[in-house]
Motif scaffolding. Structure first.
Motif, PDB file in Angstrom:
ATOM      1  N   GLU A 120       0.594  -1.349   0.326  1.00 21.79           N
ATOM      2  CA  GLU A 120       0.105  -0.151  -0.188  1.00 21.79           C
ATOM      3  C   GLU A 120       1.006   1.478   0.301  1.00 21.79           C
ATOM      4  O   GLU A 120       0.549   2.391  -0.626  1.00 21.79           O
ATOM      5  N   GLU A 121       1.820   0.983   0.648  1.00 23.42           N
ATOM      6  CA  GLU A 121       3.085   2.473   0.976  1.00 23.42           C
ATOM      7  C   GLU A 121       3.436   2.698  -0.569  1.00 23.42           C
ATOM      8  O   GLU A 121       4.307   3.448  -0.099  1.00 23.42           O
ATOM      9  N   GLY A 122       3.517   1.865  -1.475  1.00 26.26           N
ATOM     10  CA  GLY A 122       4.731   1.870  -2.787  1.00 26.26           C
ATOM     11  C   GLY A 122       5.422   0.364  -3.035  1.00 26.26           C
ATOM     12  O   GLY A 122       6.109   0.905  -4.706  1.00 26.26           O
ATOM     13  N   VAL A 123       6.210  -0.248  -2.205  1.00 25.56           N
ATOM     14  CA  VAL A 123       6.956  -1.011  -2.682  1.00 25.56           C
ATOM     15  C   VAL A 123       6.321  -1.929  -3.885  1.00 25.56           C
ATOM     16  O   VAL A 123       5.123  -2.877  -3.183  1.00 25.56           O
ATOM     17  N   ARG A 124       7.009  -2.279  -5.215  1.00 24.25           N
ATOM     18  CA  ARG A 124       6.924  -3.144  -5.562  1.00 24.25           C
ATOM     19  C   ARG A 124       7.271  -4.549  -6.255  1.00 24.25           C
ATOM     20  O   ARG A 124       7.142  -5.181  -7.125  1.00 24.25           O
ATOM     21  N   ASP A 125       8.261  -4.133  -5.343  1.00 24.93           N
ATOM     22  CA  ASP A 125       9.498  -5.178  -5.680  1.00 24.93           C
ATOM     23  C   ASP A 125       8.925  -6.649  -5.397  1.00 24.93           C
ATOM     24  O   ASP A 125       8.897  -6.534  -3.605  1.00 24.93           O
ATOM     25  N   ALA A 163      12.382  -2.001   2.861  1.00 24.96           N
ATOM     26  CA  ALA A 163      12.091  -2.651   1.569  1.00 24.96           C
ATOM     27  C   ALA A 163      12.897  -1.500   0.581  1.00 24.96           C
ATOM     28  O   ALA A 163      12.766  -1.882  -0.975  1.00 24.96           O
ATOM     29  N   ARG A 164      12.742  -0.056   0.749  1.00 25.13           N
ATOM     30  CA  ARG A 164      12.405   1.211  -0.008  1.00 25.13           C
ATOM     31  C   ARG A 164      13.922   0.888  -0.627  1.00 25.13           C
ATOM     32  O   ARG A 164      14.660   1.103  -1.491  1.00 25.13           O
ATOM     33  N   MET A 165      15.134   1.211   0.389  1.00 22.16           N
ATOM     34  CA  MET A 165      16.340   0.741  -0.179  1.00 22.16           C
ATOM     35  C   MET A 165      16.493  -0.242  -0.751  1.00 22.16           C
ATOM     36  O   MET A 165      17.271  -0.397  -1.851  1.00 22.16           O
ATOM     37  N   ILE A 166      15.970  -1.681  -0.490  1.00 18.86           N
ATOM     38  CA  ILE A 166      16.817  -2.625  -0.784  1.00 18.86           C
ATOM     39  C   ILE A 166      16.255  -2.417  -2.451  1.00 18.86           C
ATOM     40  O   ILE A 166      16.858  -3.284  -3.550  1.00 18.86           O
ATOM     41  N   GLU A 167      14.650  -1.764  -2.733  1.00 16.75           N
ATOM     42  CA  GLU A 167      14.132  -1.813  -4.549  1.00 16.75           C
ATOM     43  C   GLU A 167      14.908  -1.196  -4.959  1.00 16.75           C
ATOM     44  O   GLU A 167      15.107  -1.249  -6.103  1.00 16.75           O
ATOM     45  N   LEU A 168      15.097  -0.042  -4.454  1.00 24.18           N
ATOM     46  CA  LEU A 168      15.551   0.605  -5.527  1.00 24.18           C
ATOM     47  C   LEU A 168      17.399   0.455  -5.825  1.00 24.18           C
ATOM     48  O   LEU A 168      17.982   0.634  -7.033  1.00 24.18           O
TER      49      LEU A 168
END
Length: 219
Positions: free
Chosen positions: A25-30, A75-80
């Motif tokens: 929901e917060e936008g993590v897609r990977d 999650a955000r950092m690993i996704e980037l």
């Protein structure tokens, strides 16, 4: 009967599933990252008194003036770091409790994690032992100078905020590689650094964040 709320594996499985839904929901897609976050039992990495809060979207104290990052930031950092590519050989600076290292080891083929505080590294080893992650290596050292014996790295991630980008880490980033780190002292933000195949660096600024400062030396 054990009254510890997270002693029940079904409770923690449900709590993890809810955490992953919230990340979506917060936008993590990977999906690789979401799968890894669903796999690793975060409650085993926090102090027992805080285990009931392990799946809240908040950072929690670890002792030694360190924290475990909130799930969204991990999650955000690993996704980037991974966006549209494989992570390859990965260096994590700041093992902390070992949680992010475990998530990385589910996503990357080879992970080296460096911690400068001996007491934290020992605890991380204890936390990680039951997971038996054969592709994860921990090292007691000053991570701000990287890990020259395993360089170059395709991916580098920092779990502490650098006032300036550490030069040693730039030199250990392989061409085509990516580094994600929090930068700044009073105001911090996430920075993605991409090394082009030709060897030059491109920087992209992302979300404001709050991290403990990156310190040098070992203790």
């Amino acid at each position: 009967m054990n009254s510890h709320p997270h002693s029940s594996s079904t409770t923690s499985v449900r709590a993890r599933a809810r955490m992953v839904e919230r990340l979506r929901e917060e936008g993590v897609r990977d999906e690789r990252v979401l799968r890894a976050m669903n796999q690793i039992p975060r409650h085993q990495f926090v102090q027992e008194a805080l285990a009931t809060r392990a799946y809240e979207d908040t950072s929690l104290p670890l002792g030694c003036q360190q924290t475990i990052s909130q799930p969204y930031v991990v999650a955000r950092m690993i996704e980037l770091l991974g966006a549209g590519r494989e992570l390859g050989r990965t260096l994590e600076v700041g093992t902390g409790c070992g949680y992010q290292a475990a998530v990385l080891a589910c996503v990357a083929p080879e992970v080296y994690s460096v911690e400068r505080i001996k007491a934290l590294l020992d605890r991380a080893k204890e936390n990680l032992r039951p997971l038996r992650l054969p592709n994860l290596r921990l090292k007691y050292a000053d991570g701000s100078v990287g890990l020259i014996e395993a360089a170059p790295f395709d991916s580098i991630i920092l779990a502490a905020a650098a006032p300036v980008i550490p030069k040693a880490l730039l030199t250990q980033l392989a061409p085509g590689g990516r580094m994600v780190l929090p930068v700044g002292e009073i105001e911090q933000y996430l920075l993605l650094i991409e090394r082009t195949p030709g060897g030059s660096f491109k920087e992209t600024r992302y979300d404001p964040v709050r991290f403990v400062p990156l310190l040098t030396g070992t203790e």
